[in-house]
Design an enzyme around this catalytic site. Structure first.
Site: not given
Length: 297
Positions: A99, A175, A244
């Site tokens: 990711t 995503k 994050k």
């Protein structure tokens, strides 16, 4: 998803966190030859059927290389700063499954194009147990011919590959959009549970009702169960990584001129949770922010 006897590919896997280990196990089970490398040694201990190698360059070779690293800095450090695209033994394709930011995905696509190595973005939805079972949902974008060549690997790791066209960064945008929705669901459950508790109803009873009826979907059921039990350790996906990801969501949103006010609230609440010492707890611990605010010490 049976054994692919005789069709095994020679694969290098870089990154043996909890997700990477599960993916390696799924690839081995499907009959592929898997070389593994991790930045910290010993990560392959107890992982049957893999071949640990001494350098990232040895893993970045063969029919395909897969990267499953924690963040932009780790991926950039290993692939770009590590000079892997300058080596002699480069892979037939690179499946980037981490990711990462949309911006880095765009950079990597250009760098790989110059190096002549096909680049596929293939981030995944699923926690470590889903990776271990080879049941991930994989979001893939890149050159269709390269994706077709990678399909046996994608099939070994996932139950379905969802295609999003030829530009790799689109998969990363998908995503991030999905992770935004997941974290927003946790926030919604945390606030709803705090509201119920403020009126004498346990959060567990509320969440049992809602995740069995109106919100009977995997994210609500799985995270609702953790929130109801206040079970945040061991983490399947820690809160620091969630923070994050929301940062990546906001960067991608800014680049596209898309305001995301809920994402800004989520970022602040995640920062509050980290400040409270919950960084290494499961992402579900975000629900405690609303609980603490409603029940000040």
């Amino acid at each position: 998803m049976g054994m692919k006897v005789g069709l095994g590919m020679d694969v290098g896997l870089i990154g043996l966190g909890r997700m990477g280990r599960g993916m390696a196990a799924s690839l081995v089970r499907a009959g592929h030859g898997v070389r593994v490398w991790n930045r910290s040694p010993g990560a392959a201990d107890g992982l049957a059927g893999v071949t640990p190698v001494a350098s990232a360059a040895e893993a970045f070779a063969g029919d395909a290389a897969i990267t499953m690293l924690a963040d932009d800095a780790a991926l950039r450090g290993v692939i770009v700063e590590g000079g892997l695209l300058d080596g002699d033994r480069r892979p037939g394709l690179h499946l980037s499954m981490s990711t990462i930011s949309v911006a880095l995905a765009q950079d990597l696509a250009a760098i790989h194009a110059r190096a002549g190595v096909p680049y596929i973005a293939a981030p995944v939805f699923g926690r470590p147990d889903v990776a271990e079972a080879g049941a991930l949902n994989i979001v893939a974008a890149g050159d269709p011919e390269a994706i077709a060549r990678a399909q046996p690997l994608l099939d070994a790791m996932g139950t379905r590959t969802w295609g999003f066209g030829p530009e790799p960064h689109r998969a990363n945008a998908v995503k991030l959009a999905g992770n935004f929705m997941l974290i927003a669901a946790i926030e919604a459950m945390g606030e709803a549970a705090a509201l119920a508790e403020g009126h004498g109803v346990t959060g567990a009873d509320l969440l049992d009702l809602l995740t069995s009826t109106l919100f009977a979907s995997p994210v609500y059921k799985n995270y609702g169960g953790l929130i109801a039990a206040r079970r945040y350790e061991p983490p399947g996906f820690n809160l620091k990584l969630g923070a994050k990801d929301v940062g990546l969501v906001l960067s991608a949103a800014g680049a596209a001129g898309v305001p995301m006010p809920f994402a800004s609230v989520l970022r602040d609440n995640l920062i509050e949770a980290i400040g409270h010492g919950d960084a290494d707890k499961d992402l579900a611990a975000l629900a405690e922010v609303a609980r603490r605010r409603g029940r000040p010490a």
